[in-house]
Write an enzyme that holds these catalytic residues in place. Structure first.
Site, PDB file in Angstrom:
ATOM      1  N   HIS A 276      38.807  29.822 -44.048  1.00  0.00           N
ATOM      2  CA  HIS A 276      39.683  29.101 -43.123  1.00  0.00           C
ATOM      3  C   HIS A 276      40.529  30.095 -42.319  1.00  0.00           C
ATOM      4  CE1 HIS A 276      42.715  26.036 -41.868  1.00  0.00           C
ATOM      5  NE2 HIS A 276      43.539  27.062 -42.007  1.00  0.00           N
ATOM      6  N   GLU A 277      41.120  31.070 -43.011  1.00  0.00           N
ATOM      7  CA  GLU A 277      41.955  32.067 -42.316  1.00  0.00           C
ATOM      8  C   GLU A 277      41.118  32.900 -41.346  1.00  0.00           C
ATOM      9  OE1 GLU A 277      45.050  31.755 -42.449  1.00  0.00           O
ATOM     10  OE2 GLU A 277      45.135  30.438 -44.184  1.00  0.00           O
ATOM     11  N   HIS A 280      40.744  31.201 -38.068  1.00  0.00           N
ATOM     12  CA  HIS A 280      41.848  31.391 -37.115  1.00  0.00           C
ATOM     13  C   HIS A 280      41.620  32.648 -36.286  1.00  0.00           C
ATOM     14  CE1 HIS A 280      44.441  28.117 -38.164  1.00  0.00           C
ATOM     15  NE2 HIS A 280      44.593  28.493 -39.423  1.00  0.00           N
ATOM     16  N   GLU A 354      44.152  24.059 -36.773  1.00  0.00           N
ATOM     17  CA  GLU A 354      43.859  23.894 -38.198  1.00  0.00           C
ATOM     18  C   GLU A 354      42.519  23.182 -38.399  1.00  0.00           C
ATOM     19  OE1 GLU A 354      45.389  25.434 -40.540  1.00  0.00           O
ATOM     20  OE2 GLU A 354      46.843  26.205 -39.094  1.00  0.00           O
ATOM     21  N   ASP A 358      39.327  24.776 -40.270  1.00  0.00           N
ATOM     22  CA  ASP A 358      38.639  24.051 -41.349  1.00  0.00           C
ATOM     23  C   ASP A 358      37.150  23.926 -41.032  1.00  0.00           C
ATOM     24  OD1 ASP A 358      40.875  23.666 -42.885  1.00  0.00           O
ATOM     25  OD2 ASP A 358      41.234  21.590 -42.264  1.00  0.00           O
TER      26      ASP A 358
HETATM   27 ZN   LIG Z   1      45.349  27.424 -41.071  1.00  0.00          ZN
END
Ligand SMILES: [Zn+2]
Length: 412
Positions: A276-277, A280, A354, A358
């Protein structure tokens, strides 16, 4: 506009903001009592769910007390012209305007911090302690305070001095020069926050050799994210709550995992959080957020330049003469509806990011481990399962757990 009208507008803005916040908070507490939707069943055991409700109720009451206190305080200060009185009082120590501006903000910083300390102590050592989250020792608390003061004096002092200098040099045209300076500063902080500021407060170590590193290795090389940029932070120094975040740009990019996260999650879940990170980073969220931040700052400085020399604004705060610091302070209040609106847009944008992160994790690694990780985080942190949609719209930088699970389920 007369000083009286400006004062009334400021009081109206503060009152309206207070009322809206109280309504949102009330709706939020009502919504918590609703039935749990089926996607969220089983996240909490019965007893723990009741505990989370008590925790959320307690946070809510605490928020009520602090916001009512600040509301009453600022209304009293504004209607008695106390800012003007402080300015007048400082005049005997500093006739030279720039020095008085620095002293004025210094005094306000000290006053507001002293007022805040009891609330911070209560929040950390009473509420968080009661729910077994607090790991902050009194020594850490005091050291954090001292380091925070030094940083504020150093960084705040430099930036404020630069602003004063530019206003003296260029009058209301100061904003464009200060924008360039502050833009460069924001870029610098974005790159070096994790390597310069964070280590003052926490220990940051590269992810050590072992089975977790091996598990991450496979994923990291697949998506081409350098393992050397993955760090572990001792979040357990202050709180049992877990987290992970992405920071920095280019070569300075870092994914930081809390030790509390590593402790309570399976390797598969940790790789999912990392994925997930990494999302980003791959979707360039940090860069876009920073560009938005810099543009917003430019807009704000331009609006500030329109009232930087206004006498009426100074008088509205009870000032005897026109003072840069009084005008800046009044601007802070008058501009707050705009910054609230921009904040709502910012949250909207952040929630979109976000979802994207995801989705990236689901597509490059898998949805199930991310879902279980998020559920575990929710329960371990005693988070609110059912925030009110309006509260989410205004305040949440992340979608709710339910929204995230539904969005992940919809990806195929
Ligand atoms: Zn996040």
């Amino acid at each position: 506009m007369t000083p009286e009208t400006i004062l009334i507008i400021m009081i109206a803005i503060i009152t309206l903001d207070f009322i809206i916040e109280r309504v949102l908070s009330f709706l939020n507490s009502k919504n918590r009592k609703k039935d749990i939707p089926k996607e969220l069943e089983g996240i909490y055991e019965e007893e723990k769910y009741r505990k989370s409700q008590r925790y959320q109720d307690e946070l809510e009451r605490f928020g009520q007390v602090t916001s009512t206190f600040s509301f009453v305080l600022i209304i009293v200060v504004l209607s008695t012209g106390a800012f003007g009185i402080l300015d007048d009082w400082l005049r005997q120590y500093a006739l030279y305007d720039p020095i008085r501006t620095l002293m004025f903000f210094g005094a306000l910083f000290i006053l507001s911090d002293v007022i805040n300390i009891p609330f911070q102590i209560y929040s950390t050592f009473v509420i968080e302690e009661k729910y077994e989250f607090n790991k902050t020792s009194p020594k850490t608390f005091i050291l954090d305070k001292i380091k925070g003061y030094l940083l504020t004096v150093f960084i705040g002092g430099i930036l404020l001095s630069a602003l004063i200098f530019l206003v003296m040099q260029f009058g209301s045209g100061f904003w464009i020069y200060f924008w360039v300076l502050i833009g460069a500063f924001m870029l610098f902080m974005n790159m070096f926050y994790a390597s310069l500021i964070l280590p003052l407060f926490n220990k940051l170590v590269p992810l050590e050799d072992g089975s977790l590193r091996q598990a991450i290795q496979e994923y990291a090389s697949k998506v081409n994210f350098p393992l050397t940029n993955i760090f572990v932070i001792d979040g357990s120094k202050r709180s049992a709550k877990a987290n992970a975040f992405f920071s920095g740009l280019g070569k300075k990019k870092k994914i930081v995992l809390y030790d509390t996260l590593i402790e309570n999650h399976s390797q598969e879940e940790l790789v999912a959080v990392l994925a997930h990170e990494a999302g980003h980073f791959k979707k360039k969220h940090i860069i876009y957020s920073m560009v938005f931040g810099i543009l917003q700052t430019g807009f704000m400085l331009y609006i500030l330049s329109l009232m930087i020399n206004s006498s009426e604004v100074s008088w509205a705060l009870g000032g005897q003469t026109t003072a840069l610091h009084l005008n800046m302070l009044a601007f802070g209040i008058l501009y707050s509806p705009v910054s609230t609106l921009l904040g709502i847009f910012g949250n909207l944008y952040s929630r979109k990011n976000e979802y994207e992160a995801d989705e990236y994790a689901v597509k490059t690694y898998g949805g199930e481990p991310l879902k279980t990780a998020l559920k575990k985080l929710t329960s371990d942190n005693l988070s609110n399962l059912l925030p009110h949609p309006w509260f989410v719209f205004v305040h949440y930088s992340h979608p709710t757990l339910l929204q995230r699970i539904r969005a992940m389920d919809a990806i195929n």
